[in-house]
Each structure stands twice: as C-alpha cells, then as structure tokens.
Design a protein around this motif. Structure first.
Motif, mmCIF file in Angstrom:
data_model
loop_
_atom_site.group_PDB
_atom_site.id
_atom_site.type_symbol
_atom_site.label_atom_id
_atom_site.label_comp_id
_atom_site.label_asym_id
_atom_site.label_seq_id
_atom_site.Cartn_x
_atom_site.Cartn_y
_atom_site.Cartn_z
ATOM 1 N N ASN A 25 -29.858 41.197 26.465
ATOM 2 C CA ASN A 25 -30.947 40.703 26.298
ATOM 3 C C ASN A 25 -31.306 38.961 25.838
ATOM 4 O O ASN A 25 -30.809 39.102 24.446
ATOM 5 C CB ASN A 25 -31.691 41.789 25.711
ATOM 6 C CG ASN A 25 -31.231 43.520 26.038
ATOM 7 O OD1 ASN A 25 -30.321 44.053 26.343
ATOM 8 N ND2 ASN A 25 -32.693 43.864 27.511
ATOM 9 N N TYR A 27 -34.266 36.615 24.185
ATOM 10 C CA TYR A 27 -35.877 36.362 23.904
ATOM 11 C C TYR A 27 -35.998 34.571 22.865
ATOM 12 O O TYR A 27 -35.032 34.814 22.043
ATOM 13 C CB TYR A 27 -36.224 37.521 22.503
ATOM 14 C CG TYR A 27 -36.246 39.413 23.755
ATOM 15 C CD1 TYR A 27 -36.290 39.588 24.217
ATOM 16 C CD2 TYR A 27 -34.673 39.436 22.732
ATOM 17 C CE1 TYR A 27 -36.703 40.322 24.243
ATOM 18 C CE2 TYR A 27 -34.522 40.541 23.641
ATOM 19 C CZ TYR A 27 -35.010 41.608 23.837
ATOM 20 O OH TYR A 27 -35.699 42.652 25.104
ATOM 21 N N ILE A 45 -43.285 35.337 22.132
ATOM 22 C CA ILE A 45 -41.397 35.611 22.396
ATOM 23 C C ILE A 45 -41.419 35.076 23.965
ATOM 24 O O ILE A 45 -42.175 36.166 25.081
ATOM 25 C CB ILE A 45 -41.249 37.075 22.449
ATOM 26 C CG1 ILE A 45 -41.773 37.470 20.900
ATOM 27 C CG2 ILE A 45 -40.139 37.595 22.991
ATOM 28 C CD1 ILE A 45 -40.963 36.887 19.949
ATOM 29 N N ASP A 47 -39.206 34.944 28.050
ATOM 30 C CA ASP A 47 -38.064 34.951 28.610
ATOM 31 C C ASP A 47 -37.261 33.669 28.102
ATOM 32 O O ASP A 47 -38.192 32.532 29.735
ATOM 33 C CB ASP A 47 -38.122 35.509 30.623
ATOM 34 C CG ASP A 47 -36.971 35.689 30.816
ATOM 35 O OD1 ASP A 47 -36.198 35.048 30.822
ATOM 36 O OD2 ASP A 47 -37.013 36.562 32.129
ATOM 37 N N LEU A 54 -43.550 36.787 27.031
ATOM 38 C CA LEU A 54 -43.649 38.449 27.046
ATOM 39 C C LEU A 54 -44.566 39.017 25.733
ATOM 40 O O LEU A 54 -45.448 40.423 26.563
ATOM 41 C CB LEU A 54 -42.421 38.736 27.211
ATOM 42 C CG LEU A 54 -41.024 38.056 27.693
ATOM 43 C CD1 LEU A 54 -39.459 38.886 26.770
ATOM 44 C CD2 LEU A 54 -40.562 38.766 28.862
ATOM 45 N N VAL A 73 -37.084 46.457 23.638
ATOM 46 C CA VAL A 73 -38.046 45.875 22.855
ATOM 47 C C VAL A 73 -38.480 47.729 22.029
ATOM 48 O O VAL A 73 -38.980 48.575 23.677
ATOM 49 C CB VAL A 73 -39.597 45.395 23.624
ATOM 50 C CG1 VAL A 73 -39.961 45.521 22.495
ATOM 51 C CG2 VAL A 73 -39.015 43.568 23.854
ATOM 52 N N THR A 177 -33.634 30.599 20.421
ATOM 53 C CA THR A 177 -33.713 31.916 21.501
ATOM 54 C C THR A 177 -32.240 32.724 20.178
ATOM 55 O O THR A 177 -30.758 32.140 20.299
ATOM 56 C CB THR A 177 -32.610 30.943 22.618
ATOM 57 O OG1 THR A 177 -33.420 29.839 22.976
ATOM 58 C CG2 THR A 177 -32.286 32.084 23.419
#
Length: 208
Positions: A25, A27, A45, A47, A54, A73, A177
């Motif tokens: 994952n 973010y 936030i 991708d 997001l 999340v 990141t």
C-alpha cells in the motif's frame, strides 16, 4: 475426506496470509501552508502512481489512520484547530486513543499554528506518536508539518517533516511517500512497537 478438507482449508489460509503480507500500500502525503506558491506543491493524500486524490485536506490538522496489519485506511479526519481550540482537545484525544495496531499520519494544511503552538496536551499527544518538541516548536504561521508514526512509539521515533522559516512562507510545503507491505512501513524497520525507529530523524525539509 476430512484430512483433505483440512489441508485445503490450511492451504487457503496460508495463501490468504501470503497475499496480505505481500500487499503493498502506498500513500503520498503533502502538507502545505496557505501562502505556498511553489508550482509543484499539492496537498492531501494521493495515490503516488496515478496522482489521484484519495483524501483532500481540511484546514489546519488532518489525521490518516492505517491498519498496521493490512495497510488499509481506517479513517481520515480533519481537526480545524485554527478555528476552534476545542478541536485541539479532540485531536489530542483521538491520537491518545490510538494503539500500536495502527500507523498514523498527521499532516497540516493552510494554518496549523493557531491554538496548537503552545498547547501542551496536543504536543504531548503528537510526541507520543513519534513527533518531536523541536519539530513542533519550529512550526510557524501557515507553515507545513507532517508526521508518520506508530502510536505509543515515543518522541523522535517517527518520520517528521516541517517547512516554513518565516510566517506565511511561500515555500511551506513538505511531501513524503509512505509504503506499507502487509501493514508495516517499508524500509523503516520494525522493532516491536517502534516500527519507524530506523529513520527517527527530524528533517527541516523545505522543498524549493
């Protein structure tokens, strides 16, 4: 037949566990002061692969909570501490209620200093999640601040960034990141509850 069914069930459980462990994952987190004019700056936030938003931030302080077991999340909440000191209390309570089963991302947008700078309870709650007195004390009017940590890890055990050397700094923007594999931060180490210990460094990171 019973043994075959048991073997099939075990194999399914193992496959599911492997899939969870191998899930990545990612973010991208961007904190930004309202006066920032950097053409590359964004906020919220995203991708990191597609750039898709997001979660857009609200004014002042924002908290993203991630499941440390899966990386998914759990929640995203805005606390407008700038407008209402009671929101500082709510933010402190929310951070203190989190356990080390979560990864928490704290980041700011617009104006984070008002009602927060001298708020001992809020600073204590943030430091519990890995922030530092130095980082919080350097936060200026319309500055930018972000923290990635694990609740309960203690002061200085998170990844913390801040920007803004003067009030309303036009370069008040920081980005980070975050990658999690199976819920654990990638390349940040994992030592019990102090999963971010390996990079426990305060960085006055002002991007230009």
């Amino acid at each position: 037949t019973t043994r075959a069914n048991a073997d099939t069930a075990n194999a399914t459980q193992i496959s599911t566990l492997q899939a969870t462990v191998n899930t990545l994952n990612s973010y991208r987190v961007d904190a930004k002061g309202l006066s920032c004019t950097n053409a590359n700056s964004v906020q919220g936030i995203r991708d990191p692969a597609s750039g898709a938003v997001l979660y857009g931030p609200g004014r002042s302080w924002n908290v993203l909570v991630l499941n440390r077991g899966t990386g998914a999340v759990v929640s995203h909440t805005t606390y407008d501490v700038c407008a209402d000191i009671d929101q500082a209390t709510a933010l402190s309570s929310a951070l203190n209620a989190l356990s080390d089963s979560s990864v928490v991302v704290v980041y700011t947008y617009d104006e984070p200093k008002t009602n927060a700078y001298n708020n001992t309870a809020l600073k204590t709650a943030i430091k519990r999640c890995g922030g530092t007195e130095q980082g919080l004390s350097n936060l200026l009017y319309r500055g930018a601040y972000l923290l990635v940590g694990i609740p309960g890890c203690g002061e200085g055990q998170g990844v913390e960034k801040y920007a803004g050397s003067v009030d309303s700094d036009t370069n008040a923007w920081v980005t980070y990141t975050l990658q999690l594999r199976g819920g654990e931060p990638v390349s940040l180490g994992s030592t019990g509850t102090v999963a971010l210990q390996q990079q426990a460094v305060v960085t006055a990171d002002k991007l230009t």
